[in-house]
Design an enzyme around this catalytic site. Structure first.
Site, PDB file in Angstrom:
ATOM      1  N   SER A 192       0.857  -1.190   0.000  1.00  0.00           N
ATOM      2  CA  SER A 192       0.000   0.000   0.000  1.00  0.00           C
ATOM      3  C   SER A 192       0.888   1.233   0.000  1.00  0.00           C
ATOM      4  O   SER A 192       2.015   1.197   0.498  1.00  0.00           O
ATOM      5  CB  SER A 192      -0.872   0.002   1.256  1.00  0.00           C
ATOM      6  OG  SER A 192      -1.523   1.240   1.400  1.00  0.00           O
ATOM      7  N   ASN A 193       0.365   2.327  -0.538  1.00  0.00           N
ATOM      8  CA  ASN A 193       1.090   3.597  -0.458  1.00  0.00           C
ATOM      9  C   ASN A 193       0.411   4.555   0.494  1.00  0.00           C
ATOM     10  O   ASN A 193       0.752   5.723   0.559  1.00  0.00           O
ATOM     11  CB  ASN A 193       1.192   4.236  -1.856  1.00  0.00           C
ATOM     12  CG  ASN A 193       2.130   3.438  -2.741  1.00  0.00           C
ATOM     13  OD1 ASN A 193       3.198   3.025  -2.310  1.00  0.00           O
ATOM     14  ND2 ASN A 193       1.704   3.182  -3.971  1.00  0.00           N
ATOM     15  N   ASN A 194      -0.567   4.030   1.235  1.00  0.00           N
ATOM     16  CA  ASN A 194      -1.326   4.866   2.160  1.00  0.00           C
ATOM     17  C   ASN A 194      -0.583   4.961   3.497  1.00  0.00           C
ATOM     18  O   ASN A 194      -0.489   3.997   4.248  1.00  0.00           O
ATOM     19  CB  ASN A 194      -2.712   4.229   2.334  1.00  0.00           C
ATOM     20  CG  ASN A 194      -3.608   5.026   3.239  1.00  0.00           C
ATOM     21  OD1 ASN A 194      -3.175   5.568   4.253  1.00  0.00           O
ATOM     22  ND2 ASN A 194      -4.866   5.090   2.879  1.00  0.00           N
ATOM     23  N   ASP A 206      -7.996  -5.125   1.193  1.00  0.00           N
ATOM     24  CA  ASP A 206      -8.950  -4.510   0.278  1.00  0.00           C
ATOM     25  C   ASP A 206     -10.208  -4.230   1.091  1.00  0.00           C
ATOM     26  O   ASP A 206     -10.600  -5.053   1.924  1.00  0.00           O
ATOM     27  CB  ASP A 206      -9.260  -5.405  -0.918  1.00  0.00           C
ATOM     28  CG  ASP A 206      -9.983  -4.612  -1.998  1.00  0.00           C
ATOM     29  OD1 ASP A 206      -9.604  -3.438  -2.228  1.00  0.00           O
ATOM     30  OD2 ASP A 206     -10.926  -5.131  -2.623  1.00  0.00           O
ATOM     31  N   SER A 207     -10.775  -3.076   0.867  1.00  0.00           N
ATOM     32  CA  SER A 207     -11.927  -2.711   1.686  1.00  0.00           C
ATOM     33  C   SER A 207     -12.907  -1.889   0.883  1.00  0.00           C
ATOM     34  O   SER A 207     -12.604  -1.436  -0.226  1.00  0.00           O
ATOM     35  CB  SER A 207     -11.450  -1.925   2.910  1.00  0.00           C
ATOM     36  OG  SER A 207     -10.783  -0.758   2.500  1.00  0.00           O
ATOM     37  N   PHE A 211     -11.825   9.705   5.464  1.00  0.00           N
ATOM     38  CA  PHE A 211     -11.819   9.834   4.004  1.00  0.00           C
ATOM     39  C   PHE A 211     -13.013   9.040   3.449  1.00  0.00           C
ATOM     40  O   PHE A 211     -13.793   8.460   4.204  1.00  0.00           O
ATOM     41  CB  PHE A 211     -10.490   9.294   3.436  1.00  0.00           C
ATOM     42  CG  PHE A 211     -10.344   7.798   3.580  1.00  0.00           C
ATOM     43  CD1 PHE A 211      -9.986   7.239   4.790  1.00  0.00           C
ATOM     44  CD2 PHE A 211     -10.591   6.938   2.504  1.00  0.00           C
ATOM     45  CE1 PHE A 211      -9.873   5.852   4.941  1.00  0.00           C
ATOM     46  CE2 PHE A 211     -10.471   5.557   2.631  1.00  0.00           C
ATOM     47  CZ  PHE A 211     -10.115   5.008   3.855  1.00  0.00           C
ATOM     48  N   TYR A 227     -16.223   7.395   2.332  1.00  0.00           N
ATOM     49  CA  TYR A 227     -17.628   7.508   2.724  1.00  0.00           C
ATOM     50  C   TYR A 227     -17.809   7.845   4.206  1.00  0.00           C
ATOM     51  O   TYR A 227     -18.936   7.834   4.704  1.00  0.00           O
ATOM     52  CB  TYR A 227     -18.362   6.195   2.395  1.00  0.00           C
ATOM     53  CG  TYR A 227     -18.333   5.859   0.919  1.00  0.00           C
ATOM     54  CD1 TYR A 227     -19.281   6.373   0.041  1.00  0.00           C
ATOM     55  CD2 TYR A 227     -17.337   5.030   0.387  1.00  0.00           C
ATOM     56  CE1 TYR A 227     -19.251   6.078  -1.316  1.00  0.00           C
ATOM     57  CE2 TYR A 227     -17.292   4.729  -0.968  1.00  0.00           C
ATOM     58  CZ  TYR A 227     -18.236   5.249  -1.813  1.00  0.00           C
ATOM     59  OH  TYR A 227     -18.201   4.963  -3.152  1.00  0.00           O
ATOM     60  N   ASP A 228     -16.733   8.129   4.906  1.00  0.00           N
ATOM     61  CA  ASP A 228     -16.817   8.390   6.348  1.00  0.00           C
ATOM     62  C   ASP A 228     -17.888   9.424   6.740  1.00  0.00           C
ATOM     63  O   ASP A 228     -18.611   9.211   7.713  1.00  0.00           O
ATOM     64  CB  ASP A 228     -15.457   8.832   6.907  1.00  0.00           C
ATOM     65  CG  ASP A 228     -14.517   7.651   7.117  1.00  0.00           C
ATOM     66  OD1 ASP A 228     -15.005   6.507   7.119  1.00  0.00           O
ATOM     67  OD2 ASP A 228     -13.304   7.871   7.288  1.00  0.00           O
ATOM     68  N   LYS A 258     -11.257   6.085  15.475  1.00  0.00           N
ATOM     69  CA  LYS A 258     -11.579   5.248  14.308  1.00  0.00           C
ATOM     70  C   LYS A 258     -10.669   4.022  14.258  1.00  0.00           C
ATOM     71  O   LYS A 258     -11.116   2.915  13.962  1.00  0.00           O
ATOM     72  CB  LYS A 258     -11.445   6.074  13.022  1.00  0.00           C
ATOM     73  CG  LYS A 258     -11.771   5.257  11.770  1.00  0.00           C
ATOM     74  CD  LYS A 258     -11.709   6.047  10.478  1.00  0.00           C
ATOM     75  CE  LYS A 258     -11.823   5.106   9.295  1.00  0.00           C
ATOM     76  NZ  LYS A 258     -11.723   5.758   7.992  1.00  0.00           N
TER      77      LYS A 258
HETATM   78  P1  IMP Z   1      -9.091   0.660  -0.247  1.00  0.00           P
HETATM   79  O1  IMP Z   1      -9.306  -0.767   0.094  1.00  0.00           O
HETATM   80  O2  IMP Z   1      -8.352   1.386   0.830  1.00  0.00           O
HETATM   81  O3  IMP Z   1      -8.530   0.874  -1.610  1.00  0.00           O
HETATM   82  O4  IMP Z   1     -10.533   1.335  -0.237  1.00  0.00           O
HETATM   83  C1  IMP Z   1     -11.384   1.343  -1.370  1.00  0.00           C
HETATM   84  C2  IMP Z   1     -12.454   2.399  -1.199  1.00  0.00           C
HETATM   85  O5  IMP Z   1     -13.397   1.985  -0.200  1.00  0.00           O
HETATM   86  C3  IMP Z   1     -11.968   3.762  -0.724  1.00  0.00           C
HETATM   87  O6  IMP Z   1     -11.534   4.556  -1.799  1.00  0.00           O
HETATM   88  C4  IMP Z   1     -13.206   4.326  -0.048  1.00  0.00           C
HETATM   89  O7  IMP Z   1     -14.089   4.859  -1.008  1.00  0.00           O
HETATM   90  C5  IMP Z   1     -13.851   3.096   0.563  1.00  0.00           C
HETATM   91  N1  IMP Z   1     -13.356   2.904   1.945  1.00  0.00           N
HETATM   92  C6  IMP Z   1     -12.570   1.909   2.415  1.00  0.00           C
HETATM   93  N2  IMP Z   1     -12.322   2.059   3.731  1.00  0.00           N
HETATM   94  C7  IMP Z   1     -12.957   3.192   4.084  1.00  0.00           C
HETATM   95  C8  IMP Z   1     -13.031   3.889   5.335  1.00  0.00           C
HETATM   96  O8  IMP Z   1     -12.462   3.538   6.373  1.00  0.00           O
HETATM   97  N3  IMP Z   1     -13.794   5.006   5.303  1.00  0.00           N
HETATM   98  C9  IMP Z   1     -14.429   5.468   4.214  1.00  0.00           C
HETATM   99  N4  IMP Z   1     -14.358   4.866   3.033  1.00  0.00           N
HETATM  100  C10 IMP Z   1     -13.629   3.729   2.968  1.00  0.00           C
END
Ligand code: IMP
Length: 201
Positions: free
Chosen positions: A8-10, A70-71, A153, A155-156, A176
């Site tokens: 991840s780059n987050n 993945d989320s 970030f 949909y929070d 959180k």
């Molecule tokens: P990723 O798995 O971090 O790439 O998340 C994919 C997308 O799911 C994100 O761009 C958000 O739109 C949404 N998402 C995932 N986790 C969260 C969260 O904790 N809060 C809000 N949106 C989320």
């Protein structure tokens, strides 16, 4: 000490993983620290498939033990959409605001009691010999009618947490990180690694 590469780059995710895994015998390293710039196409039908694909492909390309997640958001009345398309709900390069606006528009006539939703996260830890473990975390709530809060970030600002009557964006990052779907998946992974049922550890 073994190294664990985070696919991840987050920066926020990496910081959170470093904190939760601080007692383990792993040095947590990011793609940036390794000088890696790999793009893995997330084209699988579910979170488990995408997180497995990211972890396994990055491991195969680097020879490292890799952790990927993945989320996304699932809204019950929309048949669990946006799901794996959460980041791209309103289009390939959609902003968080555009995604939120699309969601509100689709739910404009849906009453409070039918706005149930959940955030889900699947984590995969993959070893170079093909062994892997997967865990999942889910956070239940409902979609509000107007955005509230300025933290977080995605949909929070629309996600009202069950039992809190606050949106995820009204929580501090510390709050959180205690209850989120990602925190729960990470905690399950930590427990699995500490339980010694994983032959690798
Ligand atoms: P990723 O798995 O971090 O790439 O998340 C994919 C997308 O799911 C994100 O761009 C958000 O739109 C949404 N998402 C995932 N986790 C969260 C969260 O904790 N809060 C809000 N949106 C989320």
């Amino acid at each position: 000490m073994k190294q664990l590469l985070i696919a991840s780059n987050n920066e926020g995710k990496i910081k959170e993983i470093k904190k939760v895994f601080s007692g383990l015998d792993y040095e947590i390293i990011s793609m940036k620290e390794k000088g890696l710039n790999l793009t893995i196409i997330e084209d699988q039908p579910d979170f488990a498939g995408n997180s497995f694909k990211k972890a396994s492909e990055v491991s195969k390309q680097t020879g490292e033990i890799v952790l990927a997640d993945d989320s996304g958001l699932e809204v019950e009345v929309l048949g669990n959409k946006p799901g794996v398309l959460s980041a791209r709900f309103a289009g390939e390069y959609a902003t968080d605001q555009e995604n939120n606006e699309k969601l509100l528009l689709l739910l404009k006539d849906v009453p409070n009691e039918r706005r149930r939703a959940r955030f889900r996260c699947v984590m995969t830890m993959y070893w170079p010999d093909g062994f892997y473990i997967q865990t999942e975390g889910t956070c239940h709530g409902r979609i509000g009618f107007v955005p509230k809060g300025s933290h977080g970030f995605g949909y929070d600002p629309l996600f009202i947490l069950e039992g809190f009557e606050k949106t995820m964006a009204q929580l501090t990052i510390e709050e959180k990180n205690k209850i989120s779907h990602r925190a729960l998946a990470l905690k399950a992974l930590l427990e699995l690694l500490l339980s010694k049922t994983v032959p690798k550890d």
